[in-house]
Motif scaffolding. Structure first.
Motif, PDB file in Angstrom:
ATOM      1  N   PRO A  23      -9.298 -52.518  54.173  1.00 58.52           N
ATOM      2  CA  PRO A  23      -8.915 -51.398  55.030  1.00 58.52           C
ATOM      3  C   PRO A  23     -10.111 -50.470  55.279  1.00 58.52           C
ATOM      4  CG  PRO A  23      -8.182 -50.970  52.799  1.00 58.52           C
ATOM      5  CD  PRO A  23      -8.807 -52.347  52.800  1.00 58.52           C
ATOM      6  N   PHE A  24     -10.064 -49.717  56.366  1.00 58.57           N
ATOM      7  CA  PHE A  24     -11.133 -48.789  56.717  1.00 58.57           C
ATOM      8  C   PHE A  24     -10.522 -47.466  57.141  1.00 58.57           C
ATOM      9  CE2 PHE A  24      -9.991 -51.108  60.496  1.00 58.57           C
ATOM     10  CZ  PHE A  24     -10.053 -50.198  61.530  1.00 58.57           C
ATOM     11  N   THR A  25     -11.313 -46.402  57.037  1.00 57.31           N
ATOM     12  CA  THR A  25     -10.834 -45.064  57.371  1.00 57.31           C
ATOM     13  C   THR A  25     -11.164 -44.738  58.816  1.00 57.31           C
ATOM     14  OG1 THR A  25     -11.152 -44.328  55.099  1.00 57.31           O
ATOM     15  CG2 THR A  25     -10.976 -42.607  56.765  1.00 57.31           C
ATOM     16  N   VAL A  26     -10.166 -44.204  59.528  1.00 55.08           N
ATOM     17  CA  VAL A  26     -10.359 -43.679  60.880  1.00 55.08           C
ATOM     18  C   VAL A  26     -10.204 -42.166  60.761  1.00 55.08           C
ATOM     19  CG1 VAL A  26      -9.562 -43.674  63.272  1.00 55.08           C
ATOM     20  CG2 VAL A  26      -9.391 -45.772  61.900  1.00 55.08           C
ATOM     21  N   THR A  27     -11.235 -41.430  61.186  1.00 52.91           N
ATOM     22  CA  THR A  27     -11.232 -39.970  61.117  1.00 52.91           C
ATOM     23  C   THR A  27     -11.101 -39.403  62.522  1.00 52.91           C
ATOM     24  OG1 THR A  27     -12.681 -40.119  59.188  1.00 52.91           O
ATOM     25  CG2 THR A  27     -12.482 -37.960  60.238  1.00 52.91           C
ATOM     26  N   PHE A  28     -10.146 -38.456  62.689  1.00 54.91           N
ATOM     27  CA  PHE A  28      -9.841 -37.864  63.988  1.00 54.91           C
ATOM     28  C   PHE A  28     -10.550 -36.526  64.139  1.00 54.91           C
ATOM     29  CE2 PHE A  28      -5.261 -39.335  62.806  1.00 54.91           C
ATOM     30  CZ  PHE A  28      -5.625 -40.669  62.861  1.00 54.91           C
ATOM     31  N   GLY A  45       0.495 -33.854  60.692  1.00 52.85           N
ATOM     32  CA  GLY A  45      -0.739 -33.122  60.976  1.00 52.85           C
ATOM     33  C   GLY A  45      -1.967 -33.783  60.367  1.00 52.85           C
ATOM     34  N   GLN A  46      -1.849 -35.047  59.961  1.00 52.14           N
ATOM     35  CA  GLN A  46      -2.978 -35.748  59.358  1.00 52.14           C
ATOM     36  C   GLN A  46      -4.134 -35.891  60.346  1.00 52.14           C
ATOM     37  OE1 GLN A  46       0.218 -36.776  59.671  1.00 52.14           O
ATOM     38  NE2 GLN A  46       0.774 -38.264  58.091  1.00 52.14           N
ATOM     39  N   THR A  47      -5.348 -35.898  59.789  1.00 48.89           N
ATOM     40  CA  THR A  47      -6.537 -36.034  60.629  1.00 48.89           C
ATOM     41  C   THR A  47      -7.376 -37.253  60.249  1.00 48.89           C
ATOM     42  OG1 THR A  47      -7.752 -34.523  59.188  1.00 48.89           O
ATOM     43  CG2 THR A  47      -6.660 -33.560  61.136  1.00 48.89           C
ATOM     44  N   GLU A  48      -6.786 -38.142  59.445  1.00 48.69           N
ATOM     45  CA  GLU A  48      -7.422 -39.419  59.161  1.00 48.69           C
ATOM     46  C   GLU A  48      -6.376 -40.382  58.620  1.00 48.69           C
ATOM     47  OE1 GLU A  48     -10.564 -38.738  56.324  1.00 48.69           O
ATOM     48  OE2 GLU A  48      -9.235 -39.082  54.636  1.00 48.69           O
ATOM     49  N   LYS A  72      -0.989 -24.266  72.184  1.00 51.60           N
ATOM     50  CA  LYS A  72      -2.305 -24.890  72.002  1.00 51.60           C
ATOM     51  C   LYS A  72      -2.412 -25.685  70.704  1.00 51.60           C
ATOM     52  CE  LYS A  72      -4.614 -21.388  74.779  1.00 51.60           C
ATOM     53  NZ  LYS A  72      -5.649 -20.372  74.836  1.00 51.60           N
ATOM     54  N   THR A  73      -1.328 -26.371  70.315  1.00 51.49           N
ATOM     55  CA  THR A  73      -1.368 -27.257  69.147  1.00 51.49           C
ATOM     56  C   THR A  73      -0.690 -28.580  69.486  1.00 51.49           C
ATOM     57  OG1 THR A  73       0.744 -26.557  68.181  1.00 51.49           O
ATOM     58  CG2 THR A  73      -1.237 -25.318  67.522  1.00 51.49           C
ATOM     59  N   GLY A  74      -0.918 -29.560  68.638  1.00 50.07           N
ATOM     60  CA  GLY A  74      -0.282 -30.864  68.752  1.00 50.07           C
ATOM     61  C   GLY A  74      -0.611 -31.679  67.521  1.00 50.07           C
ATOM     62  N   HIS A  75      -0.223 -32.928  67.537  1.00 53.57           N
ATOM     63  CA  HIS A  75      -0.551 -33.836  66.436  1.00 53.57           C
ATOM     64  C   HIS A  75      -1.003 -35.175  67.017  1.00 53.57           C
ATOM     65  CE1 HIS A  75       3.679 -34.739  67.260  1.00 53.57           C
ATOM     66  NE2 HIS A  75       3.415 -35.955  66.816  1.00 53.57           N
ATOM     67  N   HIS A  76      -1.758 -35.901  66.223  1.00 54.94           N
ATOM     68  CA  HIS A  76      -2.393 -37.129  66.695  1.00 54.94           C
ATOM     69  C   HIS A  76      -1.454 -38.337  66.687  1.00 54.94           C
ATOM     70  CE1 HIS A  76      -6.093 -34.833  65.660  1.00 54.94           C
ATOM     71  NE2 HIS A  76      -6.529 -35.467  66.721  1.00 54.94           N
ATOM     72  N   HIS A  77      -1.734 -39.239  67.609  1.00 52.68           N
ATOM     73  CA  HIS A  77      -1.132 -40.560  67.674  1.00 52.68           C
ATOM     74  C   HIS A  77      -2.300 -41.523  67.869  1.00 52.68           C
ATOM     75  CE1 HIS A  77       2.021 -37.789  68.871  1.00 52.68           C
ATOM     76  NE2 HIS A  77       2.876 -38.679  68.382  1.00 52.68           N
ATOM     77  N   LEU A  78      -2.356 -42.562  67.048  1.00 56.35           N
ATOM     78  CA  LEU A  78      -3.427 -43.553  67.163  1.00 56.35           C
ATOM     79  C   LEU A  78      -2.872 -44.775  67.884  1.00 56.35           C
ATOM     80  CD1 LEU A  78      -6.342 -44.398  66.443  1.00 56.35           C
ATOM     81  CD2 LEU A  78      -5.401 -45.361  64.319  1.00 56.35           C
ATOM     82  N   LEU A  79      -3.489 -45.101  69.008  1.00 50.94           N
ATOM     83  CA  LEU A  79      -3.095 -46.261  69.798  1.00 50.94           C
ATOM     84  C   LEU A  79      -3.973 -47.431  69.380  1.00 50.94           C
ATOM     85  CD1 LEU A  79      -2.827 -44.519  73.297  1.00 50.94           C
ATOM     86  CD2 LEU A  79      -1.159 -44.574  71.433  1.00 50.94           C
TER      87      LEU A  79
END
Length: 140
Positions: free
Chosen positions: A45-50, A98-101, A66-73
Protein backbone atom coordinates in the motif's frame (compact mmCIF):
# COMPACT_ATOMS: atom_id res chain seq x y z
CA UNK A 1 -48.77 8.62 7.06
CA UNK A 2 -47.21 6.92 10.11
CA UNK A 3 -44.79 9.14 11.98
CA UNK A 4 -41.74 6.91 11.35
CA UNK A 5 -42.47 6.76 7.61
CA UNK A 6 -42.87 10.54 7.51
CA UNK A 7 -39.49 10.96 9.24
CA UNK A 8 -37.81 8.61 6.75
CA UNK A 9 -39.45 10.39 3.82
CA UNK A 10 -38.41 13.81 5.14
CA UNK A 11 -34.84 12.55 5.73
CA UNK A 12 -34.69 11.21 2.18
CA UNK A 13 -35.91 14.52 0.76
CA UNK A 14 -33.36 16.48 2.77
CA UNK A 15 -30.55 14.24 1.49
CA UNK A 16 -31.27 15.18 -2.13
CA UNK A 17 -30.06 18.64 -3.15
CA UNK A 18 -32.67 20.83 -4.74
CA UNK A 19 -32.01 22.18 -8.20
CA UNK A 20 -30.31 25.55 -8.16
CA UNK A 21 -28.97 25.16 -4.62
CA UNK A 22 -25.39 24.19 -5.38
CA UNK A 23 -22.85 25.07 -2.72
CA UNK A 24 -20.62 27.85 -4.04
CA UNK A 25 -16.83 27.57 -3.98
CA UNK A 26 -14.44 30.51 -4.15
CA UNK A 27 -13.00 30.97 -7.65
CA UNK A 28 -9.45 30.56 -6.30
CA UNK A 29 -10.15 27.31 -4.41
CA UNK A 30 -8.11 24.33 -5.52
CA UNK A 31 -7.36 20.83 -4.40
CA UNK A 32 -4.36 18.76 -5.41
CA UNK A 33 -2.64 15.48 -4.76
CA UNK A 34 0.55 16.33 -2.86
CA UNK A 35 1.94 12.81 -3.05
CA UNK A 36 2.61 10.63 -4.87
CA UNK A 37 3.74 12.65 -7.86
CA UNK A 38 2.27 12.17 -11.32
CA UNK A 39 4.09 9.32 -13.08
CA UNK A 40 5.42 7.78 -9.86
CA UNK A 41 5.95 4.07 -9.40
CA UNK A 42 4.78 2.98 -5.95
CA UNK A 43 4.53 -0.20 -3.91
CA UNK A 44 1.17 -1.08 -2.42
CA UNK A 45 0.00 0.00 0.00
CA UNK A 46 1.03 3.64 -0.52
CA UNK A 47 -0.01 6.95 1.02
CA UNK A 48 -1.96 9.55 -0.96
CA UNK A 49 -1.77 13.02 0.61
CA UNK A 50 -4.42 15.64 -0.24
CA UNK A 51 -3.90 19.40 -0.45
CA UNK A 52 -6.50 22.18 -0.40
CA UNK A 53 -6.19 25.95 -0.66
CA UNK A 54 -8.77 28.73 -0.67
CA UNK A 55 -11.19 26.60 1.40
CA UNK A 56 -11.25 24.59 4.60
CA UNK A 57 -11.99 20.96 5.34
CA UNK A 58 -15.14 20.04 7.30
CA UNK A 59 -16.66 16.60 7.87
CA UNK A 60 -19.65 15.47 5.84
CA UNK A 61 -22.88 16.69 7.37
CA UNK A 62 -21.27 19.88 8.71
CA UNK A 63 -22.48 22.86 6.69
CA UNK A 64 -20.00 25.73 6.82
CA UNK A 65 -19.28 28.35 4.19
CA UNK A 66 -16.16 27.73 2.08
CA UNK A 67 -15.62 24.16 3.36
CA UNK A 68 -15.95 20.64 2.02
CA UNK A 69 -14.42 17.19 2.23
CA UNK A 70 -12.36 15.14 -0.19
CA UNK A 71 -13.40 12.34 -2.50
CA UNK A 72 -10.68 10.33 -4.26
CA UNK A 73 -11.59 9.17 -7.75
CA UNK A 74 -9.68 6.01 -8.65
CA UNK A 75 -9.57 4.95 -12.31
CA UNK A 76 -12.52 7.20 -13.20
CA UNK A 77 -12.76 8.48 -16.78
CA UNK A 78 -15.34 11.25 -16.18
CA UNK A 79 -16.29 13.40 -13.23
CA UNK A 80 -19.60 12.45 -11.62
CA UNK A 81 -22.62 14.73 -12.25
CA UNK A 82 -22.23 18.08 -10.51
CA UNK A 83 -25.80 18.24 -9.25
CA UNK A 84 -25.89 14.88 -7.44
CA UNK A 85 -24.08 13.32 -4.49
CA UNK A 86 -20.79 11.73 -5.49
CA UNK A 87 -21.21 7.94 -5.62
CA UNK A 88 -19.58 5.83 -2.92
CA UNK A 89 -17.82 2.75 -4.30
CA UNK A 90 -14.31 1.43 -5.01
CA UNK A 91 -13.84 4.12 -7.67
CA UNK A 92 -15.29 7.03 -5.63
CA UNK A 93 -13.81 6.97 -2.15
CA UNK A 94 -15.29 9.28 0.46
CA UNK A 95 -13.37 11.02 3.24
CA UNK A 96 -16.35 12.43 5.10
CA UNK A 97 -14.45 12.56 8.37
CA UNK A 98 -12.31 15.36 6.98
CA UNK A 99 -9.28 13.14 6.33
CA UNK A 100 -6.45 14.60 4.27
CA UNK A 101 -4.61 11.39 3.43
CA UNK A 102 -5.25 7.70 2.87
CA UNK A 103 -3.26 4.49 2.70
CA UNK A 104 -4.30 3.06 -0.67
CA UNK A 105 -3.92 -0.59 -1.65
CA UNK A 106 -4.38 -1.01 -5.39
CA UNK A 107 -3.52 -3.99 -7.58
CA UNK A 108 -0.34 -3.90 -9.69
CA UNK A 109 -0.56 -1.82 -12.86
CA UNK A 110 -1.33 1.72 -13.97
CA UNK A 111 -3.99 3.71 -12.10
CA UNK A 112 -5.36 7.25 -12.23
CA UNK A 113 -6.11 9.33 -9.12
CA UNK A 114 -8.05 12.59 -8.89
CA UNK A 115 -9.56 14.56 -6.02
CA UNK A 116 -13.01 16.13 -6.04
CA UNK A 117 -14.25 18.22 -3.12
CA UNK A 118 -17.82 17.64 -1.98
CA UNK A 119 -20.03 19.79 0.21
CA UNK A 120 -21.72 18.69 3.43
CA UNK A 121 -24.06 16.47 1.35
CA UNK A 122 -21.27 14.98 -0.88
CA UNK A 123 -22.31 17.16 -3.84
CA UNK A 124 -19.54 18.86 -5.85
CA UNK A 125 -19.26 22.62 -5.38
CA UNK A 126 -19.93 25.20 -8.08
CA UNK A 127 -17.50 25.70 -9.67
CA UNK A 128 -16.13 22.20 -8.99
CA UNK A 129 -12.99 22.02 -6.85
CA UNK A 130 -11.14 19.24 -8.63
CA UNK A 131 -7.47 18.31 -8.89
CA UNK A 132 -5.50 17.42 -11.95
CA UNK A 133 -5.65 13.71 -12.66
CA UNK A 134 -2.39 11.89 -11.95
CA UNK A 135 -1.20 8.47 -13.06
CA UNK A 136 0.71 6.09 -10.80
CA UNK A 137 2.07 2.63 -11.48
CA UNK A 138 1.78 0.10 -8.69
CA UNK A 139 4.72 -2.30 -8.88
CA UNK A 140 4.30 -6.04 -8.47
Amino acid sequence: MPRSLAAVTLSALLAVPLSGQATPAPEDAETRILSPQDGATVSAPFTVTFGLSGMGVAPAGVEREKTGHHHLLVDVDHLPPGDQPIPSDDHHRHFGGGQTEVMLDLPPGEHTLQLLLGDHMHVPHTPPVVSDKITVTVSE
